[in-house]
Design an enzyme around this catalytic site. Sequence first.
Site, PDB file in Angstrom:
ATOM      1  N   LYS A 165       0.857  -1.187   0.000  1.00 43.54           N
ATOM      2  CA  LYS A 165       0.000   0.000   0.000  1.00 43.54           C
ATOM      3  C   LYS A 165       0.891   1.234   0.000  1.00 43.54           C
ATOM      4  CE  LYS A 165      -3.964  -2.322   1.858  1.00 43.54           C
ATOM      5  NZ  LYS A 165      -4.791  -2.714   2.956  1.00 43.54           N
ATOM      6  N   CYS A 173      -8.648  -7.537 -14.215  1.00 42.66           N
ATOM      7  CA  CYS A 173      -7.527  -8.275 -13.615  1.00 42.66           C
ATOM      8  C   CYS A 173      -6.665  -8.955 -14.670  1.00 42.66           C
ATOM      9  CB  CYS A 173      -8.029  -9.321 -12.629  1.00 42.66           C
ATOM     10  SG  CYS A 173      -9.237  -8.685 -11.471  1.00 42.66           S
ATOM     11  N   GLY A 180     -10.803   0.107  -0.321  1.00 44.10           N
ATOM     12  CA  GLY A 180     -11.563  -0.294   0.861  1.00 44.10           C
ATOM     13  C   GLY A 180     -12.993  -0.710   0.575  1.00 44.10           C
ATOM     14  N   ARG A 230     -12.507 -11.974   9.794  1.00 44.40           N
ATOM     15  CA  ARG A 230     -13.736 -11.191   9.583  1.00 44.40           C
ATOM     16  C   ARG A 230     -14.510 -11.669   8.342  1.00 44.40           C
ATOM     17  NH1 ARG A 230     -14.779  -5.962   7.168  1.00 44.40           N
ATOM     18  NH2 ARG A 230     -12.568  -5.623   6.697  1.00 44.40           N
ATOM     19  N   CYS A 268      -9.324 -13.706   1.049  1.00 41.43           N
ATOM     20  CA  CYS A 268      -9.376 -12.695  -0.019  1.00 41.43           C
ATOM     21  C   CYS A 268      -7.997 -12.126  -0.310  1.00 41.43           C
ATOM     22  CB  CYS A 268     -10.227 -11.503   0.393  1.00 41.43           C
ATOM     23  SG  CYS A 268     -11.937 -11.844   0.729  1.00 41.43           S
ATOM     24  N   CYS A 269      -7.815 -11.683  -1.558  1.00 41.08           N
ATOM     25  CA  CYS A 269      -6.661 -10.854  -1.869  1.00 41.08           C
ATOM     26  C   CYS A 269      -6.909  -9.456  -1.298  1.00 41.08           C
ATOM     27  CB  CYS A 269      -6.429 -10.800  -3.372  1.00 41.08           C
ATOM     28  SG  CYS A 269      -7.757 -10.014  -4.305  1.00 41.08           S
TER      29      CYS A 269
END
Lengths: 142, 381
Positions: free
Chosen positions: B16, B80, B117, B189, B200-201
Amino acid sequence: MKLQIPIREGLFKDIDGEATLIGSKCKSCGAIFFPPKNFCLNCSSKEIEPFFLGGKGVLYSFTIVHMPAEHYEAPYAIGWIQFPIGVLVFAQIKNWEQTELKIGMGMKLVIGKLWEEEEREVIGYFFYPEEDNSSQSNLKES
Amino acid sequence: MREVVVVGVGSTVFGKFPERRPDELGAEAVRRAMDDAGAEPEDIQFAYSANLYGGMVIGQAILRECRITNLEITNVENACAGGATAFRKAWYDIGSGLYDIGLAVGVESITTSSIVGKLIPPAKGDLAGELGMNMVGRWAMAQRRYMEENGVSLQQIAKVAVKNRRNGCLNPYSQYQKEYTIDEVVNSRMICDPITLLQCCPNSDGGAAAILCSADLAPKFKRKPVKVIASVVKSGDYLYRSRSIGFSEMTARSVKEAYEMAGLGPEDIDVCELHDPFSYTELAHYEELGFAKPGEGVRLIEEGVTQIGGKLPVNPSGGLESKGHPVSATGVAQIAELVWQLRGEAGKRQAGNPKVGLAHVLGGEVTELESGACSIHILGR
């Protein structure tokens, strides 16, 4: 009362209190599609007629979405509902909190408000688990 | 078509980096690939650049930072699969004889994009999107179907996340370098039931690049060339024609073409980088790629076949789940990983002594279609 507009024209209808989705049927090869097509995706024929899928299907798969979307607060349920004719329809599932959702369970189509904007309500279709009998409250003309 | 080889690859570390512009990330990847090949800016005759969220002509901005100007640059978008599409187009332009030396770059900065997000929705105006569809939900429903049809448990699916996250610990380019247990994956979560966060990625930023040339020019560069022996990009068919929403027909069709092009079969693949935005998809892709019989994908993870040290290591890089998934960079990053693996330069994550590697990526959510695009590349030495 706010202006009610359908999410798309010609996708659903209330016939004598029974909600139905409106697909298309190819007069040439018989293929049925939802959402409706003005030509056949199977054989390219342009001879198409409306086809009422009815309002009952079974749950093919589902998920509870735990993050909000543009128009929906989390959590909300979405699923694929398989109609007797074989067609899969994607939609939200409401009244899911009281029921344990299971693949193969009966689902009933409901026409009602999807979301509200400042001056209008967007009307669309969603499903209730069939065991639930409170499904009359939200029925409206599309 | 004449033979095309990869003579240089480069990647940023994935992670990030909201303070870095997408063109900076792309340029770092290109410069690393140029250094890897020993190529000069003047060598590059054309470029394809893949990006989804960064705005117009990002390829030109990337190459401006590399002193590469005044050439044919094509900007591509295939969700992708964008990076893989850029790579294929570069392969084709050299294979066909149009050019001799070119590059493919893919870059994404998700942290500075409008979708950071969020659950990625389909394109604006998409009916399913307006009804509440998103990318995780789409695959969560496919996963539930896959589990039901094949009798696979969430604990078994979590083993994919455990493997890929363990591999990521060995990869300095990986966004995450942390191991997790099956219980931690299952109990993380909930995002879209039954997909939890650690299946998840992540949101990722990064870039990856590859330098390609005709086989006869390979001696001009300092690295041993890696051959491109199959390249396929294919769009999705109508979903109603799929045998199940849990099975990727387009993957099965694309890989069949790729195997025919390469004159190889699944038994010839030594290492694989495949599309694992969610853990379950890796199991399904084992079957669609021909590594396992239908319904038996889970055996490969149970028996350790696809871990590093197994017979067919899959996602030694850490995959999208651990290495990260800067959308349009992923397809090129998979190529970079395969090149490193085939050269024996993958360090702690080196998957034996592979001779043939396969890259697979799927991209894009479109109502009524299985998916947007599928790409398969087979590389060999």
